[in-house]
Design an enzyme around this catalytic site. Structure first.
Site, PDB file in Angstrom:
ATOM      1  N   CYS A 189       3.123 -13.079  14.522  1.00 61.07           N
ATOM      2  CA  CYS A 189       4.016 -13.025  13.335  1.00 61.07           C
ATOM      3  C   CYS A 189       5.544 -12.466  14.066  1.00 61.07           C
ATOM      4  O   CYS A 189       5.526 -12.305  14.638  1.00 61.07           O
ATOM      5  CB  CYS A 189       3.347 -11.385  12.675  1.00 61.07           C
ATOM      6  SG  CYS A 189       4.674 -11.416  10.867  1.00 61.07           S
ATOM      7  N   CYS A 248       5.701  -4.736  12.873  1.00 63.32           N
ATOM      8  CA  CYS A 248       4.886  -3.125  12.757  1.00 63.32           C
ATOM      9  C   CYS A 248       4.093  -2.661  14.029  1.00 63.32           C
ATOM     10  O   CYS A 248       3.266  -3.023  14.105  1.00 63.32           O
ATOM     11  CB  CYS A 248       3.475  -3.803  11.672  1.00 63.32           C
ATOM     12  SG  CYS A 248       4.277  -5.299  10.092  1.00 63.32           S
ATOM     13  N   CYS A 257       0.380  -3.041  14.825  1.00 62.86           N
ATOM     14  CA  CYS A 257      -0.815  -4.172  14.118  1.00 62.86           C
ATOM     15  C   CYS A 257      -0.460  -5.094  15.459  1.00 62.86           C
ATOM     16  O   CYS A 257       0.355  -6.060  16.224  1.00 62.86           O
ATOM     17  CB  CYS A 257       0.373  -5.180  13.382  1.00 62.86           C
ATOM     18  SG  CYS A 257      -0.397  -6.564  12.669  1.00 62.86           S
ATOM     19  N   CYS A 264     -10.548 -11.668  -0.446  1.00 57.90           N
ATOM     20  CA  CYS A 264      -9.371 -11.623  -0.122  1.00 57.90           C
ATOM     21  C   CYS A 264      -8.820 -11.791   1.378  1.00 57.90           C
ATOM     22  O   CYS A 264      -8.884 -11.680   2.625  1.00 57.90           O
ATOM     23  CB  CYS A 264      -8.865  -9.447  -0.062  1.00 57.90           C
ATOM     24  SG  CYS A 264      -7.409  -9.632   1.013  1.00 57.90           S
ATOM     25  N   CYS A 323      -7.430 -11.983  -3.809  1.00 54.96           N
ATOM     26  CA  CYS A 323      -6.758 -10.911  -3.114  1.00 54.96           C
ATOM     27  C   CYS A 323      -5.854 -11.874  -2.017  1.00 54.96           C
ATOM     28  O   CYS A 323      -6.278 -12.661  -1.497  1.00 54.96           O
ATOM     29  CB  CYS A 323      -6.815  -9.668  -2.945  1.00 54.96           C
ATOM     30  SG  CYS A 323      -5.617  -8.708  -2.732  1.00 54.96           S
ATOM     31  N   CYS A 372      -1.626  -5.042  -5.101  1.00 52.06           N
ATOM     32  CA  CYS A 372      -2.701  -3.457  -4.810  1.00 52.06           C
ATOM     33  C   CYS A 372      -1.713  -3.317  -3.640  1.00 52.06           C
ATOM     34  O   CYS A 372      -1.439  -3.697  -2.446  1.00 52.06           O
ATOM     35  CB  CYS A 372      -3.870  -3.801  -3.988  1.00 52.06           C
ATOM     36  SG  CYS A 372      -4.279  -3.584  -1.885  1.00 52.06           S
ATOM     37  N   ARG A 387      -9.626   2.370  -2.507  1.00 50.34           N
ATOM     38  CA  ARG A 387     -10.549   1.294  -1.640  1.00 50.34           C
ATOM     39  C   ARG A 387     -10.278   2.254   0.366  1.00 50.34           C
ATOM     40  O   ARG A 387      -9.417   2.277   0.818  1.00 50.34           O
ATOM     41  CB  ARG A 387      -9.518  -0.035  -1.356  1.00 50.34           C
ATOM     42  CG  ARG A 387     -10.858  -0.897  -0.166  1.00 50.34           C
ATOM     43  CD  ARG A 387     -10.320  -1.948  -0.257  1.00 50.34           C
ATOM     44  NE  ARG A 387     -10.376  -1.922  -1.276  1.00 50.34           N
ATOM     45  CZ  ARG A 387      -9.535  -3.430  -1.815  1.00 50.34           C
ATOM     46  NH1 ARG A 387      -8.206  -3.576  -0.933  1.00 50.34           N
ATOM     47  NH2 ARG A 387      -9.700  -3.529  -3.420  1.00 50.34           N
TER      48      ARG A 387
END
Ligand code: SAM
Ligand code: DTB
Ligand code: SF4
Length: 329
Positions: free
Chosen positions: A47, A51, A54, A91, A124, A184, A256
């Site tokens: 990616c 972040c 991550c 998801c 999701c 979400c 969650r």
């Protein structure tokens, strides 16, 4: 709910806070059932974003190798397996900054969603930034809810991510709401933030119009090679308090208990359920890292006498209050 109100709740004596959260939970939910959601990383690693928590950022030297978008038949196999274990929400996550209509990857994802949506589970997806047109296409393809986390407070966010902004995240959330998908949206605890940062994030999320349909609270899974690999674990009582305040502030959301359960005892998780958590990720893997075994979760739910929530594919986004702006973006 405003920051000061959230802070007053957070600072209540522990049992008083739990009592209030339980009362709100019981007034808004017919039973204490827990939703079981299975995650699948359909496009892993490589990616462009930075972040700092991550494992999938191409900027850090982590154990995760970049992979191509999974084939539809492989995704279907995993979705069917998830359904067979009792999961009612599937998801799919992709390590992208975002998606654009007209690209091959977007068309492939739309085809995957159309087929997964036929299986009777809630669908999701979390694919990064979306424009208004992309959001409409995903809704039409059968997406129930779009996951896009704010992760922390607006103030702390630039310490964690520099390649996109909080406003970018809010814009995507607004596009999702406008397209009629449920939102979400939650965050991660353990990014070096204060409890005030956590409550500021919750202020933004609870002021969404409409409020999100689900609110994931992740505890950081420290990923080797990322800037946050050595971050301090989250204090259990702060986690339980945060869940209780989220339950009170966003009463109809599924709260969650997300990443981080492999490092939690059964007793900690039981407290989280008591405080208002009514959804978990279920299945041995999150996106790139571990999650408790299915048998372990089944045993825990049985020990606590907790049932599981049925899927609701017809789930419409909750109605917006017309007097208020859609979200703080
Ligand atoms: N690329 C998309 C995005 O960032 O929105 C979707 C995938 S991203 C991995 C989804 C979410 O996973 C992040 O927003 C973050 O909340 C959560 N996450 C990622 N790594 C994590 C970690 N190490 N511990 C806890 N949560 C994590
Ligand atoms: C969310 O809030 N947590 C999930 C899901 N939404 C996409 C992701 C957790 C990822 C944990 C770290 C990993 O597996 O790489
Ligand atoms: Fe990329 Fe999402 Fe990971 Fe950020 S959280 S690096 S956007 S996959």
């Amino acid at each position: 709910m405003k920051f000061n109100e959230l802070k007053a709740l957070f600072e209540l004596p522990f049992f008083e806070l739990l009592k209030q959260a339980r009362t709100v939970h019981e007034a808004n939910w017919d039973n204490p059932d827990v939703q079981l959601c299975t995650l699948l990383s359909i496009k892993t690693g490589g990616c462009s974003e930075d972040c700092s928590y991550c494992s999938q950022s191409a900027r850090y030297n982590t154990e995760v190798e970049a992979e191509r978008l999974m084939e539809k038949r492989d995704v279907m196999e995993r979705a069917l397996a998830a359904k067979a274990t009792g999961s009612t929400r599937f998801c799919m996550g992709a390590a992208w900054k975002g998606v654009r209509g007209g690209t091959k990857r977007f068309e492939q994802v739309v085809e995957i969603i159309e087929d997964v949506a036929k299986l009777g589970m809630e669908v999701c997806v979390t694919l990064g930034e979306l424009g208004p047109e992309e959001a409409k296409r995903l809704k039409k393809a059968g997406v129930t809810a779009y996951n896009h986390n704010l992760d922390t407070s607006p103030e702390h966010y630039p310490n964690i991510v520099t390649t996109h902004t909080y406003e970018d995240r809010l814009r995507t959330i607004r596009n999702v709401q406008d397209a009629g998908m449920s939102v979400c949206c939650g965050g991660i605890l353990g990014l070096g933030e204060t409890n005030d940062d956590r409550l500021k994030m919750l202020e933004v999320i609870s002021e969404f119009n409409p409020q999100p349909e689900s609110l994931p609270i992740n505890s950081l899974m420290p990923m080797p090679g990322t800037p946050l690999e050595g971050a301090e674990p989250v204090d259990v009582f702060d986690l339980v308090r945060m869940i209780a305040v989220a339950r009170i502030a966003v009463p109809k959301a599924k709260v969650r208990l997300s990443a981080g359960r492999t490092r939690m005892s059964d007793e900690t998780q039981a407290l989280c359920f008591f405080a208002g958590a009514n959804s978990i990720f279920y299945g041995e893997k999150l996106l790139t890292t571990g999650n408790p075994a299915v048998e372990k979760d089944q045993a825990l739910l049985a020990k606590l006498g907790l049932g599981t929530l049925a899927p609701n594919q017809e789930l419409a986004a909750p109605a917006a209050d017309k007097e208020k702006p859609l979200c703080p973006a």
